[in-house]
Design a protein around this motif. Sequence first.
Motif, PDB file in Angstrom:
ATOM      1  N   LEU A  60      38.681  45.138  30.188  1.00 35.26           N
ATOM      2  CA  LEU A  60      37.978  46.411  30.102  1.00 35.26           C
ATOM      3  C   LEU A  60      36.562  46.206  29.557  1.00 35.26           C
ATOM      4  CD1 LEU A  60      38.127  49.455  30.509  1.00 35.26           C
ATOM      5  CD2 LEU A  60      39.129  49.634  28.227  1.00 35.26           C
ATOM      6  N   GLY A  61      36.407  45.276  28.635  1.00 35.49           N
ATOM      7  CA  GLY A  61      35.072  44.964  28.114  1.00 35.49           C
ATOM      8  C   GLY A  61      34.144  44.460  29.206  1.00 35.49           C
ATOM      9  N   VAL A  62      34.658  43.621  30.090  1.00 38.09           N
ATOM     10  CA  VAL A  62      33.839  43.136  31.209  1.00 38.09           C
ATOM     11  C   VAL A  62      33.531  44.288  32.157  1.00 38.09           C
ATOM     12  CG1 VAL A  62      33.705  41.542  33.154  1.00 38.09           C
ATOM     13  CG2 VAL A  62      34.736  40.793  31.007  1.00 38.09           C
ATOM     14  N   CYS A  63      34.516  45.134  32.429  1.00 39.66           N
ATOM     15  CA  CYS A  63      34.282  46.291  33.307  1.00 39.66           C
ATOM     16  C   CYS A  63      33.204  47.209  32.732  1.00 39.66           C
ATOM     17  CB  CYS A  63      35.579  47.074  33.533  1.00 39.66           C
ATOM     18  SG  CYS A  63      36.742  46.244  34.638  1.00 39.66           S
ATOM     19  N   ALA A  64      33.136  47.311  31.409  1.00 37.70           N
ATOM     20  CA  ALA A  64      32.108  48.137  30.778  1.00 37.70           C
ATOM     21  C   ALA A  64      30.712  47.553  30.985  1.00 37.70           C
ATOM     22  CB  ALA A  64      32.398  48.285  29.281  1.00 37.70           C
ATOM     23  N   MET A  65      30.623  46.250  31.171  1.00 40.17           N
ATOM     24  CA  MET A  65      29.317  45.596  31.378  1.00 40.17           C
ATOM     25  C   MET A  65      28.928  45.514  32.854  1.00 40.17           C
ATOM     26  SD  MET A  65      27.967  45.053  28.521  1.00 40.17           S
ATOM     27  CE  MET A  65      26.576  44.121  29.116  1.00 40.17           C
ATOM     28  N   LEU A  66      29.876  45.539  33.768  1.00 38.87           N
ATOM     29  CA  LEU A  66      29.580  45.363  35.195  1.00 38.87           C
ATOM     30  C   LEU A  66      28.568  46.358  35.766  1.00 38.87           C
ATOM     31  CD1 LEU A  66      32.957  44.292  36.819  1.00 38.87           C
ATOM     32  CD2 LEU A  66      30.840  42.983  36.723  1.00 38.87           C
ATOM     33  N   PRO A  67      28.557  47.619  35.340  1.00 42.03           N
ATOM     34  CA  PRO A  67      27.549  48.526  35.898  1.00 42.03           C
ATOM     35  C   PRO A  67      26.101  48.102  35.601  1.00 42.03           C
ATOM     36  CG  PRO A  67      29.311  49.781  34.904  1.00 42.03           C
ATOM     37  CD  PRO A  67      29.539  48.331  34.532  1.00 42.03           C
ATOM     38  N   PHE A  68      25.909  47.259  34.617  1.00 38.71           N
ATOM     39  CA  PHE A  68      24.572  46.797  34.245  1.00 38.71           C
ATOM     40  C   PHE A  68      24.280  45.400  34.775  1.00 38.71           C
ATOM     41  CE2 PHE A  68      26.336  49.599  31.018  1.00 38.71           C
ATOM     42  CZ  PHE A  68      25.426  50.650  31.104  1.00 38.71           C
ATOM     43  N   TYR A  69      25.151  44.900  35.607  1.00 35.39           N
ATOM     44  CA  TYR A  69      25.089  43.530  36.096  1.00 35.39           C
ATOM     45  C   TYR A  69      24.667  43.520  37.555  1.00 35.39           C
ATOM     46  CZ  TYR A  69      26.861  38.899  37.351  1.00 35.39           C
ATOM     47  OH  TYR A  69      26.979  37.616  37.807  1.00 35.39           O
ATOM     48  N   SER A  70      23.848  42.564  37.929  1.00 36.28           N
ATOM     49  CA  SER A  70      23.468  42.386  39.326  1.00 36.28           C
ATOM     50  C   SER A  70      24.379  41.326  39.937  1.00 36.28           C
ATOM     51  CB  SER A  70      22.014  41.925  39.402  1.00 36.28           C
ATOM     52  OG  SER A  70      21.692  41.571  40.723  1.00 36.28           O
ATOM     53  N   ALA A  71      24.893  41.611  41.109  1.00 35.50           N
ATOM     54  CA  ALA A  71      25.850  40.702  41.750  1.00 35.50           C
ATOM     55  C   ALA A  71      25.233  39.369  42.137  1.00 35.50           C
ATOM     56  CB  ALA A  71      26.458  41.366  42.979  1.00 35.50           C
ATOM     57  N   GLY A  72      23.925  39.298  42.240  1.00 35.31           N
ATOM     58  CA  GLY A  72      23.268  38.028  42.527  1.00 35.31           C
ATOM     59  C   GLY A  72      22.983  37.818  44.001  1.00 35.31           C
ATOM     60  N   LYS A  73      22.344  36.714  44.254  1.00 35.32           N
ATOM     61  CA  LYS A  73      21.870  36.359  45.602  1.00 35.32           C
ATOM     62  C   LYS A  73      23.027  36.143  46.581  1.00 35.32           C
ATOM     63  CE  LYS A  73      19.298  32.563  47.701  1.00 35.32           C
ATOM     64  NZ  LYS A  73      18.516  31.361  47.383  1.00 35.32           N
ATOM     65  N   TRP A  74      24.128  35.596  46.105  1.00 33.31           N
ATOM     66  CA  TRP A  74      25.269  35.303  46.967  1.00 33.31           C
ATOM     67  C   TRP A  74      26.311  36.417  46.871  1.00 33.31           C
ATOM     68  CZ3 TRP A  74      25.871  29.572  45.145  1.00 33.31           C
ATOM     69  CH2 TRP A  74      24.774  28.842  45.615  1.00 33.31           C
ATOM     70  N   SER A  75      25.923  37.587  47.334  1.00 35.04           N
ATOM     71  CA  SER A  75      26.807  38.744  47.289  1.00 35.04           C
ATOM     72  C   SER A  75      26.616  39.568  48.552  1.00 35.04           C
ATOM     73  CB  SER A  75      26.490  39.612  46.074  1.00 35.04           C
ATOM     74  OG  SER A  75      25.201  40.192  46.208  1.00 35.04           O
ATOM     75  N   LEU A  76      27.587  40.408  48.846  1.00 36.92           N
ATOM     76  CA  LEU A  76      27.476  41.296  49.995  1.00 36.92           C
ATOM     77  C   LEU A  76      26.318  42.272  49.797  1.00 36.92           C
ATOM     78  CD1 LEU A  76      28.491  42.233  52.733  1.00 36.92           C
ATOM     79  CD2 LEU A  76      30.202  43.631  51.539  1.00 36.92           C
ATOM     80  N   GLU A  77      26.125  42.741  48.570  1.00 30.57           N
ATOM     81  CA  GLU A  77      25.008  43.634  48.281  1.00 30.57           C
ATOM     82  C   GLU A  77      23.676  42.994  48.651  1.00 30.57           C
ATOM     83  OE1 GLU A  77      24.748  46.810  47.121  1.00 30.57           O
ATOM     84  OE2 GLU A  77      26.876  47.149  46.779  1.00 30.57           O
ATOM     85  N   ALA A  78      23.471  41.747  48.249  1.00 25.95           N
ATOM     86  CA  ALA A  78      22.212  41.046  48.560  1.00 25.95           C
ATOM     87  C   ALA A  78      22.070  40.830  50.065  1.00 25.95           C
ATOM     88  CB  ALA A  78      22.175  39.707  47.820  1.00 25.95           C
ATOM     89  N   PHE A  79      23.158  40.514  50.728  1.00 28.70           N
ATOM     90  CA  PHE A  79      23.128  40.306  52.185  1.00 28.70           C
ATOM     91  C   PHE A  79      22.746  41.598  52.891  1.00 28.70           C
ATOM     92  CE2 PHE A  79      25.392  40.622  56.244  1.00 28.70           C
ATOM     93  CZ  PHE A  79      24.805  39.562  56.948  1.00 28.70           C
ATOM     94  N   LEU A  80      23.363  42.707  52.504  1.00 31.21           N
ATOM     95  CA  LEU A  80      23.065  43.988  53.141  1.00 31.21           C
ATOM     96  C   LEU A  80      21.628  44.436  52.855  1.00 31.21           C
ATOM     97  CD1 LEU A  80      26.413  45.885  52.447  1.00 31.21           C
ATOM     98  CD2 LEU A  80      25.639  44.879  54.616  1.00 31.21           C
ATOM     99  N   GLU A  81      21.145  44.177  51.668  1.00 30.69           N
ATOM    100  CA  GLU A  81      19.763  44.520  51.307  1.00 30.69           C
ATOM    101  C   GLU A  81      18.777  43.686  52.122  1.00 30.69           C
ATOM    102  OE1 GLU A  81      16.849  46.698  49.652  1.00 30.69           O
ATOM    103  OE2 GLU A  81      18.995  47.051  49.345  1.00 30.69           O
ATOM    104  N   ALA A  82      19.063  42.421  52.319  1.00 35.49           N
ATOM    105  CA  ALA A  82      18.182  41.550  53.099  1.00 35.49           C
ATOM    106  C   ALA A  82      18.136  41.976  54.574  1.00 35.49           C
ATOM    107  CB  ALA A  82      18.650  40.106  52.992  1.00 35.49           C
ATOM    108  N   ARG A  83      19.234  42.496  55.071  1.00 37.17           N
ATOM    109  CA  ARG A  83      19.272  42.944  56.484  1.00 37.17           C
ATOM    110  C   ARG A  83      18.431  44.184  56.722  1.00 37.17           C
ATOM    111  NH1 ARG A  83      24.761  42.967  59.487  1.00 37.17           N
ATOM    112  NH2 ARG A  83      23.269  43.615  61.041  1.00 37.17           N
ATOM    113  N   LYS A  84      18.201  44.975  55.652  1.00 37.41           N
ATOM    114  CA  LYS A  84      17.378  46.181  55.779  1.00 37.41           C
ATOM    115  C   LYS A  84      15.921  45.827  56.058  1.00 37.41           C
ATOM    116  CE  LYS A  84      19.984  49.244  52.715  1.00 37.41           C
ATOM    117  NZ  LYS A  84      19.908  49.967  51.448  1.00 37.41           N
ATOM    118  N   HIS A  85      15.504  44.691  55.573  1.00 37.72           N
ATOM    119  CA  HIS A  85      14.088  44.296  55.677  1.00 37.72           C
ATOM    120  C   HIS A  85      13.833  43.431  56.848  1.00 37.72           C
ATOM    121  CE1 HIS A  85      14.636  45.236  51.354  1.00 37.72           C
ATOM    122  NE2 HIS A  85      13.602  45.995  51.644  1.00 37.72           N
TER     123      HIS A  85
END
Length: 146
Positions: free
Chosen positions: A121-146
């Motif tokens: 639960l402590g880690v879950c409390a920190m995850l909203p403030f964490y960036s998934a990083g370059k090797w993540s689906l979020e980064a891949f989808l963001e790169a495809r927008k550009h």
Amino acid sequence: MSKDFSDLVFRILFSLIFIGLGGEHLVSDDLIQKLMPEWVPSPRLVSIFCGLVLFVGGGMIAIGYRLKAAALILGTFLVAVTALVHAPALQGHFSPVACPEDQWMWDTLQRSNFVKNLCLLGVCAMLPFYSAGKWSLEAFLEARKH
């Protein structure tokens, strides 16, 4: 070790407990159902629901997709199961153990699960403030927008 690689390792290792336990709930949950308190209605349906929550939330973290939503899903699950199952079991409100000599094992399991859930639960409390990083689906989808 690069930060990108470290982010990936963190997400995968953290998510393994959720994905593994979620899969167990979905595929082979006989023991899980036996360990549920008697007041849980339809143990198989509850187990399937919990399995889906764990598997989806853990999977989202592993692939680096919508970490805030995954943290909310898993954090809510952890609060509920800790408050409704592990805390009452710690106080001796229920025990599926038939043999009194084995009660120590049940008590140890409940203590370790209670503390483990607080750590997760402590880690879950920190995850909203964490960036998934370059090797993540979020980064891949963001790169495809550009």
